[in-house]
Enzyme design. Structure first.
Site, short mmCIF file in Angstrom:
data_model
loop_
_atom_site.label_atom_id
_atom_site.label_comp_id
_atom_site.label_asym_id
_atom_site.label_seq_id
_atom_site.Cartn_x
_atom_site.Cartn_y
_atom_site.Cartn_z
N ILE A 119 56.06 18.82 16.93
CA ILE A 119 56.04 17.45 16.44
C ILE A 119 57.33 17.12 15.71
O ILE A 119 57.85 16.00 15.81
CB ILE A 119 54.80 17.26 15.55
CG1 ILE A 119 53.53 17.44 16.40
CG2 ILE A 119 54.80 15.90 14.86
CD1 ILE A 119 52.28 17.71 15.59
N ASP A 120 57.88 18.08 14.98
CA ASP A 120 59.12 17.85 14.25
C ASP A 120 60.26 17.52 15.20
O ASP A 120 60.99 16.54 15.01
CB ASP A 120 59.44 19.10 13.43
CG ASP A 120 60.14 18.78 12.12
OD1 ASP A 120 60.23 17.59 11.75
OD2 ASP A 120 60.57 19.73 11.44
#
Length: 663
Positions: free
Chosen positions: A401-402
């Site tokens: 997600i980062d």
């Protein structure tokens, strides 16, 4: 944008140094001029490091356990050669501290497990126990409690050669592969990095192989006649006591585990492992799961020439960084997607045109790296369509997600000739990210709702964080991305903002899960909050500003040691580094502090410490794999983050006002 090489950037620092006057005494005009020149030189340097294919990648430096375990694996498989051994030994010797120990980060204290593994690797390379550097190491190991006091993984490696008893290790049976997803301690209760490691290790632990030891290790025990003295169990009513007794029950189960069930479990584990091998032969894009997967499959009968094994071994060779002196350093992972999106953001914020060929090439490469198939994340999100990006060259099973948030922020800074293709990729990535929000309103790195309290309690799991709960830094990057996608008022964004506000520490900072530490967390969160519409006057922002100003070093920079994860005295304390100074500046600039004395001093620090080639030197570890347990020096951090901060100081905040206008 055309960069100059007249040597004027950094002149603020050189003039001040020659006069014996701190650079922070410069006027605002001098700071501005130095920042402009430093930005130009930083741009030129970063553009020069781009690969022809469009990506950037700096070395990912960790600690010598990677190198030691690589040699031990080769010894176990019977493929260790003299050239590789000596190159690894050259690197390991060079990392030894004066007291004979090895640390897990630059400037850190000696660490027992790292020292034991480095010592054993040097024994494999032919270093004698009576050699001065070896004797100092073994004496220190004994003072710290010997092998018995080391982590489980270290003792597993030693058990492979009979230097430790398998019976004296925690048990993790392969039958866990059959645990349903609703049952505690099923493999999906673990973070992705942990499950990829634990599944093959259950096979290794079930078989309990022992290769002939090439030498004894009596010198690493406090008492060679009693290497593992008995310890009392914790109280039954405590978590530690309960899980210690669970481990004893698992040891007892081993004696009467049905053979057919165990064989079936190991076959299921082998299928699970093989299904997750990436196209480049690695597992999860990281070294530890690859090492243990190769070991497990070899024990199950896969010979070294089998395509799965040969591809896996070849992938490990790609983690090797060969240095000019002949030393060989093993990267635990490679970070091209992460480095590329951060480099693109840095260049854009430093004034490089959105249609610059380097920017277009980087965007094209990132678009092609989008992951279009489901992975293990879909266990908890089965109806969510795929989208997003991973950290590495090849890791399609575990997009994170980062990276996805930062890639989208990077792509939005590029004027790509195929705008439709870019827009589609951003749309899919945004939708996937929204779907990965955890139930508490925040985001983790790889999974949603991976917050079981049980895995970290297992005696087997003493090697660092083994679950993937949401963190402030990842949540902040997502909130920032959603804001710039015009979703400031989306319910998911507002829940993320509320979670971030609730997570602020009383002193004003935010915990940094993937970077060190509160300086990183705060440097991530404040720009996200202001992008999402919070004014610089908001109490949370003001508390953050006050704290950052209070921990600024006398030289104008910021630094925070890895020890801040375990010792409150180190919070916000440490030698100034380029990357951490940049993180603090990103927060202060987002808070509207551009004209403040703290910002001018921080900018002056970056300008005065820039090297002639436009880069910065940074031996300190400012990245985090597992807080305290596994530290990282991303060699590109020292370049991309200072350039981003300088660019925002010179050119202003990126995409200013877009979030509010769209909202």
């Amino acid at each position: 944008m055309t960069a100059t090489t007249d040597g004027s950037a950094g002149s603020l620092g050189s003039k001040a140094a020659s006069a014996g006057v701190p650079a922070t005494t410069a006027t605002a005009g001098e700071v501005r001029a130095a920042a402009e020149q430093a930005t130009l030189r930083g741009v030129e340097h970063l553009l020069g490091r781009q690969d022809a294919a469009g990506w950037w990648k700096g070395d990912l430096e960790t600690n010598v356990t990677m190198d030691a375990e690589d040699l031990l694996l080769r010894q176990f498989l019977g493929i260790r050669d003299a050239h590789t051994t000596e190159a690894a030994a050259l690197f390991i010797r060079g990392e030894q501290r004066a007291d004979g120990t090895w640390a897990t980060f630059h400037g850190g204290p000696g660490e027992l497990s790292a020292t034991i593994e480095a010592y054993v690797a040097l024994r494999l390379a032919g270093d004698a126990p009576e050699d001065e550097h070896m004797a100092r190491a073994s004496a220190w190991v004994r003072e710290q409690g010997g092998i018995a006091a080391s982590r489980v993984f270290t003792r597993i490696w030693l058990a492979l050669f009979g230097w430790w008893k398998w019976d004296d290790l925690p048990e993790m049976p392969p039958e866990v592969i059959f645990f349903p997803k609703w049952l505690p301690l099923n493999v999906y209760d673990f973070g992705c990095w942990a499950r990829q490691t634990i599944v093959p290790l259950t096979v290794v632990g079930a078989i309990r192989p022992v290769r002939p030891a090439p030498f004894p290790l009596d010198e690493l025990h406090t008492d060679a006649a009693d290497p593992n003295p008995a310890k009392p169990l914790a109280k039954v009513a405590s978590w530690d006591g309960a899980f210690q007794r669970l481990d004893k029950a698992l040891h007892a189960y081993r004696a009467f585990a049905p053979r057919r069930l165990r064989r079936a479990a190991m076959r299921a584990a082998s299928r699970w492992i093989i299904e997750r091998q990436e196209n480049d032969g690695c597992w999860g894009g990281i070294q530890p799961p690859a090492v243990y997967s190769l070991m497990a499959l070899h024990l199950l009968g896969y010979d070294l020439k089998h395509p799965v094994m040969s591809a896996g071994l070849a992938s490990l060779d790609r983690f090797a960084v060969w240095r000019e002196d002949g030393a060989r350093m093993i990267e635990a992972c490679q970070s091209p997607v992460w480095d590329t999106c951060l480099a693109t953001i840095a260049l854009a914020d430093a004034g490089v045109a959105a249609d610059h060929p380097a920017m277009v090439k980087a965007a094209s490469w990132m678009i092609d790296e989008e992951i279009a198939r489901p992975g293990d994340w879909s266990v908890r999100r089965p109806s969510l369509a795929p989208g997003g990006w991973a950290f590495e060259f090849h890791n399609d099973n575990y997009p994170d997600i980062d990276d996805t948030a930062e890639v989208i922020l990077a792509l939005r800074r590029v004027n790509h000739p195929d705008g439709g293709k870019l827009e589609d990729a951003v749309s899919r990535g945004t939708r996937w990210t929204l779907g990965m929000q955890s139930k508490n309103g925040a985001w983790a790195a790889f999974d949603a709702d991976n917050m079981s309290p049980f895995p970290n309690r297992l005696p087997f799991c003493d090697f660092g964080e083994v679950i993937d709960p949401p963190s402030a830094d990842v949540t902040a990057h997502v909130v920032e991305m959603l804001a710039y996608e015009g979703k400031s008022h989306h319910p998911a964004t507002r829940r993320g903002v509320e979670w971030l506000l609730a997570e602020q520490e009383t002193f004003g900072g935010w915990f940094g899960r993937w970077g060190t530490n509160f300086v990183y967390g705060t440097g991530c969160v404040v720009p996200a909050l202001t992008a999402a519409g919070l004014p610089g006057t908001h109490p949370a922002v003001r508390r953050a500003v006050t704290w950052l100003e209070s921990v600024q070093n006398e030289d104008g920079g910021w630094g925070e040691d890895q020890r801040s994860y375990t010792d409150e005295k180190w919070i916000g304390q440490g030698a100034s580094t380029a990357s951490q100074t940049a993180w603090a500046l990103l927060a202060l600039l987002a808070a509207g502090e551009r004209e403040s004395a703290a910002v001018e001093r921080g900018i002056a620090f970056l300008a005065s410490t820039q090297l002639e080639d436009g880069s910065w030197d940074e031996p300190y570890f400012t990245g985090t794999g597992f807080p305290w347990d596994f530290s990282i020096n991303y060699h590109l951090y020292r370049q991309v983050f200072p350039l981003t901060a300088l660019g925002r100081y010179v050119h202003g905040e990126p995409l200013a006002g877009r979030a509010l206008q769209a909202g």
